[in-house]
Scaffold this active site. Structure first.
Site, short mmCIF file in Angstrom:
data_model
loop_
_atom_site.label_atom_id
_atom_site.label_comp_id
_atom_site.label_asym_id
_atom_site.label_seq_id
_atom_site.Cartn_x
_atom_site.Cartn_y
_atom_site.Cartn_z
N SER A 94 1.38 7.84 3.89
CA SER A 94 1.98 7.57 2.85
C SER A 94 2.88 9.08 2.42
O SER A 94 3.85 9.29 3.37
CB SER A 94 1.01 7.41 1.66
OG SER A 94 1.56 6.77 0.47
N ASP A 216 2.16 -4.90 1.50
CA ASP A 216 1.80 -3.63 1.14
C ASP A 216 2.39 -3.61 -0.45
O ASP A 216 3.84 -3.42 -0.41
CB ASP A 216 2.30 -2.48 2.15
CG ASP A 216 1.88 -1.09 1.42
OD1 ASP A 216 1.27 -0.84 0.40
OD2 ASP A 216 1.92 -0.36 2.43
N HIS A 244 -2.35 -0.87 1.82
CA HIS A 244 -1.62 0.48 1.99
C HIS A 244 -2.33 1.45 3.01
O HIS A 244 -1.62 2.79 3.40
CB HIS A 244 -1.21 1.31 0.75
CG HIS A 244 -0.08 2.42 0.99
ND1 HIS A 244 1.00 1.95 1.43
CD2 HIS A 244 -0.57 3.47 0.33
CE1 HIS A 244 1.72 3.30 1.08
NE2 HIS A 244 0.99 4.31 0.73
#
Length: 269
Positions: A94, A216, A244
């Site tokens: 991320s 996601d 995610h």
């Protein structure tokens, strides 16, 4: 303080290359526990906590330094210089995918590959760019965080983790979010969710694997396609997974994709 204390650095394994595994927002290095033992059989593996997260030294959190992702990228380069025993494979989840990308731009000679797990250069929609959220959505999330942090964690933890058939993972993420220092968490959230590094993407020349999930909520498929289009020497792979955090909810599929990519790129390590 030492870098080891500042970032709670732990090293495992040995090999020609060094793999750095860096967690996403609100998490810590334990999020890699399903992957790192496998990779430690092939590489030196460095685990760490971003300053302000996990077991890092919270006193080292400087709101000016960490007011942009560049402060974290500088930390990554310091850790590489101190601990890496070989050229680096940077695996970032991320927001840390962007932190790693910024580090590769600053010092490309230190890296042989970057693996971006659920990356996003910008979470906010902009003309034809689909980031997943309108600016008003992001401000609303940040306001909720300011007004009632605990309620925010209860809403966001299951949304981020996904994995509807593995509810224990969402509960784990909730516990991690609630254990964070709230002021640091609020500041880091604003830095994370309002950052826009689209202009930096073409500057990174280190080969990249973009690893996305099929469903996601945080980083939609369009984001991966954007990165693949604008990031030189990139490969986009999508695994079937809801959420995610595929390194938690789909670790076997994630490790297989990463291994195949690195085998092709590095000849088996």
């Amino acid at each position: 303080m030492s870098l080891q204390e500042r970032n709670n650095v732990h090293c495992h394994g040995d090999g020609r290359y060094t793999m750095m595994l860096v967690h996403g927002y609100g998490c810590d290095q334990t999020m890699w526990r399903f992957l790192y033992p496998f990779f430690a059989e092939r590489y030196q593996v460095i685990l760490l906590d971003l300053v302000g997260s996990g077991g890092s030294d919270l006193s080292a959190y400087d709101r000016d330094k960490y007011g942009t992702l560049h402060g974290y990228a500088a930390d990554m380069l310091e850790i590489i210089d101190e601990f890496a025993t070989g050229p680096v494979i940077f695996v970032g989840h991320s927001v840390s995918a962007m932190i790693g990308m910024l580090a590769t731009i600053k010092a490309p000679e230190k890296f042989v590959a970057q693996v971006m797990v659920g990356p996003s250069p910008c979470f906010i929609n902009d003309d034809d760019y689909v980031g997943g959220y309108n600016a008003e959505d992001i401000e609303g999330l940040l306001k909720m965080m300011d007004d009632n942090y605990l309620e925010w964690t209860k809403v966001m933890a299951p949304a981020i983790m996904g994995a509807p058939t593995q509810p224990a993972l969402a509960r784990e993420l909730l516990v991690r979010f609630q254990a964070n220092d709230r002021e640091i968490a609020r500041h880091f959230a604003r830095v994370t969710f309002t950052a826009d590094h689209r202009a930096d993407v073409p500057k990174s020349t280190v080969p990249a694997l973009i690893l996305q999930c099929s469903d996601d909520l945080i980083a939609p498929r369009e984001v991966g396609e954007y990165l693949h289009k604008h990031l030189a020497h990139s490969v986009l792979k999508v695994i079937t997974n809801v959420g995610h955090c595929p390194h938690m909810s789909a670790p076997s599929a994630s490790s297989e994709v990463i291994t195949r990519y690195l085998d092709r790129l590095l000849g088996g390590g």
